[in-house]
Design a protein around this motif. Structure first.
Motif, mmCIF file in Angstrom:
data_model
loop_
_atom_site.group_PDB
_atom_site.id
_atom_site.type_symbol
_atom_site.label_atom_id
_atom_site.label_comp_id
_atom_site.label_asym_id
_atom_site.label_seq_id
_atom_site.Cartn_x
_atom_site.Cartn_y
_atom_site.Cartn_z
ATOM 1 N N TYR A 12 0.624 -1.346 0.209
ATOM 2 C CA TYR A 12 0.048 0.072 0.188
ATOM 3 C C TYR A 12 0.947 1.448 -0.125
ATOM 4 O O TYR A 12 1.898 1.411 0.778
ATOM 5 N N PHE A 13 0.527 2.281 -0.838
ATOM 6 C CA PHE A 13 1.110 3.502 -0.909
ATOM 7 C C PHE A 13 0.118 4.501 -0.432
ATOM 8 O O PHE A 13 -0.757 4.833 -1.442
ATOM 9 N N PRO A 14 -0.007 4.929 0.823
ATOM 10 C CA PRO A 14 -1.035 5.974 1.245
ATOM 11 C C PRO A 14 -0.875 7.354 0.484
ATOM 12 O O PRO A 14 0.123 7.581 0.160
ATOM 13 N N VAL A 15 -2.148 7.769 0.175
ATOM 14 C CA VAL A 15 -2.250 9.131 -0.299
ATOM 15 C C VAL A 15 -2.651 10.038 0.664
ATOM 16 O O VAL A 15 -2.046 11.094 0.907
ATOM 17 N N GLY A 59 2.620 7.568 6.052
ATOM 18 C CA GLY A 59 1.627 8.283 5.181
ATOM 19 C C GLY A 59 1.825 8.419 3.796
ATOM 20 O O GLY A 59 2.496 7.624 3.007
ATOM 21 N N ASN A 60 1.597 9.672 3.318
ATOM 22 C CA ASN A 60 2.008 9.868 1.769
ATOM 23 C C ASN A 60 3.591 10.049 1.458
ATOM 24 O O ASN A 60 4.127 10.230 0.459
ATOM 25 N N ASP A 61 4.315 9.689 2.548
ATOM 26 C CA ASP A 61 5.794 9.702 2.436
ATOM 27 C C ASP A 61 6.309 8.074 1.894
ATOM 28 O O ASP A 61 7.401 7.999 1.961
ATOM 29 N N GLY A 62 5.624 7.346 2.309
ATOM 30 C CA GLY A 62 6.057 5.829 2.293
ATOM 31 C C GLY A 62 5.060 4.760 1.938
ATOM 32 O O GLY A 62 4.356 5.089 1.059
ATOM 33 N N LEU A 63 5.490 3.475 2.167
ATOM 34 C CA LEU A 63 5.022 2.323 1.825
ATOM 35 C C LEU A 63 4.828 1.288 2.682
ATOM 36 O O LEU A 63 5.585 1.229 3.753
ATOM 37 N N VAL A 64 3.742 0.927 2.899
ATOM 38 C CA VAL A 64 3.348 -0.422 3.620
ATOM 39 C C VAL A 64 3.515 -1.679 3.249
ATOM 40 O O VAL A 64 2.878 -2.062 2.301
ATOM 41 N N GLY A 65 4.353 -2.606 3.646
ATOM 42 C CA GLY A 65 4.453 -3.911 3.092
ATOM 43 C C GLY A 65 5.590 -3.699 2.089
ATOM 44 O O GLY A 65 5.750 -4.353 1.127
ATOM 45 N N VAL A 66 6.858 -3.601 2.634
ATOM 46 C CA VAL A 66 7.958 -3.450 1.815
ATOM 47 C C VAL A 66 8.850 -4.846 1.349
ATOM 48 O O VAL A 66 9.579 -4.860 0.425
ATOM 49 N N PRO A 94 -8.554 7.368 8.470
ATOM 50 C CA PRO A 94 -8.932 6.781 7.141
ATOM 51 C C PRO A 94 -8.732 7.788 5.835
ATOM 52 O O PRO A 94 -8.418 8.975 5.938
ATOM 53 N N GLY A 95 -8.460 7.150 4.546
ATOM 54 C CA GLY A 95 -8.207 7.719 3.594
ATOM 55 C C GLY A 95 -8.056 6.853 2.418
ATOM 56 O O GLY A 95 -8.398 5.664 2.526
ATOM 57 N N CYS A 96 -7.446 7.153 1.453
ATOM 58 C CA CYS A 96 -7.068 6.389 0.151
ATOM 59 C C CYS A 96 -5.737 6.009 -0.132
ATOM 60 O O CYS A 96 -4.868 6.699 0.344
ATOM 61 N N ALA A 97 -5.427 5.047 -0.740
ATOM 62 C CA ALA A 97 -4.072 4.867 -0.861
ATOM 63 C C ALA A 97 -4.107 4.015 -2.477
ATOM 64 O O ALA A 97 -4.882 3.320 -2.811
ATOM 65 N N TRP A 98 -2.883 3.839 -2.950
ATOM 66 C CA TRP A 98 -2.586 2.982 -4.041
ATOM 67 C C TRP A 98 -2.217 1.685 -3.380
ATOM 68 O O TRP A 98 -1.530 1.466 -2.985
#
Length: 236
Positions: free
Chosen positions: A48-51, A74-81, A99-103
């Motif tokens: 996940y790449f949070p936006v 947050g929008n600085d990083g990546l979850v699950g590297v 809550p919010g969106c992510a790629w």
């Protein structure tokens, strides 16, 4: 929304060096507050790449499900590297705090085209270095500074990772991250509100004065920023 317009800096940095085989696999998803994105030692299905969401990383520290909060994403990083490094799982749990969106990128997508090259791996490793700096400084902060300072630093850290000036987070969750009991947290947050730095209402913290929040922080966040890699400067 084209992937190229994303505001996640790791994803933007990956796109900058070459991500031609990924766009068809990326999906924009909504993340719910309290949602678990990763479980310890469980196979990682998605990265996940949070936006505009905020995710907390927690590490199991003993039996009985006891966990220690270690870092914010947050929008600085990546979850699950881990899939980038050829590993199937991580020892961390990732929970959505705001809550919010992510790629979202399926881990299997890394095997559906060219493997990550040296430039892509440098992006990932530089992000891991930044994440490690955040974890280390947070540990020192808990030992050295007052709750009021740590609260200010935590909020500054969180607001740096989400767009806008509103953070949806429950007091109990915030207390867990700061390692304090409800009464002490209530006094610290009320002081910030009385000073006109934030506004508190129904599980929502609204930032009123970013400069004043930075002044009340312990300075740990500035130490972390000095250690971060300039690789991402073009995506800031």
């Amino acid at each position: 929304m084209p992937v190229e317009h994303t505001t996640n800096r790791v994803l933007a940095a990956l796109a900058h060096v070459d991500r031609r085989h990924w766009p068809s696999h990326l999906e924009r998803v909504e993340l719910r507050q309290g949602q678990t994105l990763l479980a310890p030692n469980a196979a990682i299905e998605f990265m996940y790449f949070p936006v505009d969401a905020l995710v907390g990383l927690l590490h199991a520290v003993g039996p009985g499900g006891l966990e220690a909060p270690v870092a914010l994403v947050g929008n600085d990083g990546l979850v699950g590297v881990a899939p980038f490094l050829g590993a199937p799982a991580e020892r961390l749990r990732a929970e959505v705090l705001h809550p919010g969106c992510a790629w979202r990128l399926p881990a299997a997508a890394l095997n559906s085209g060219p493997q990550p090259d040296e430039s892509q791996m440098r992006v990932v490793l530089c992000y891991l270095q930044d994440l490690n700096a955040q974890m280390s400084q947070a540990a020192l902060c808990r030992l050295q500074h007052s709750l009021y300072q740590r609260l200010s630093r935590w909020l500054q850290d969180a607001f740096d990772r989400v767009p806008g000036a509103v953070l949806h987070i429950e007091a109990a969750t915030l207390g867990t991250w700061l390692g304090t009991e409800p009464g002490a947290l209530a006094r610290a947050t009320s002081q910030l509100a009385a000073e006109g730095v934030v506004m508190l209402r129904n599980g929502r913290i609204t930032l009123l004065d970013r400069a004043q929040l930075a002044q009340r922080s312990c300075g740990c966040l500035q130490q972390v920023k000095q250690q971060t890699d300039p690789l991402f400067s073009h995506t800031a």
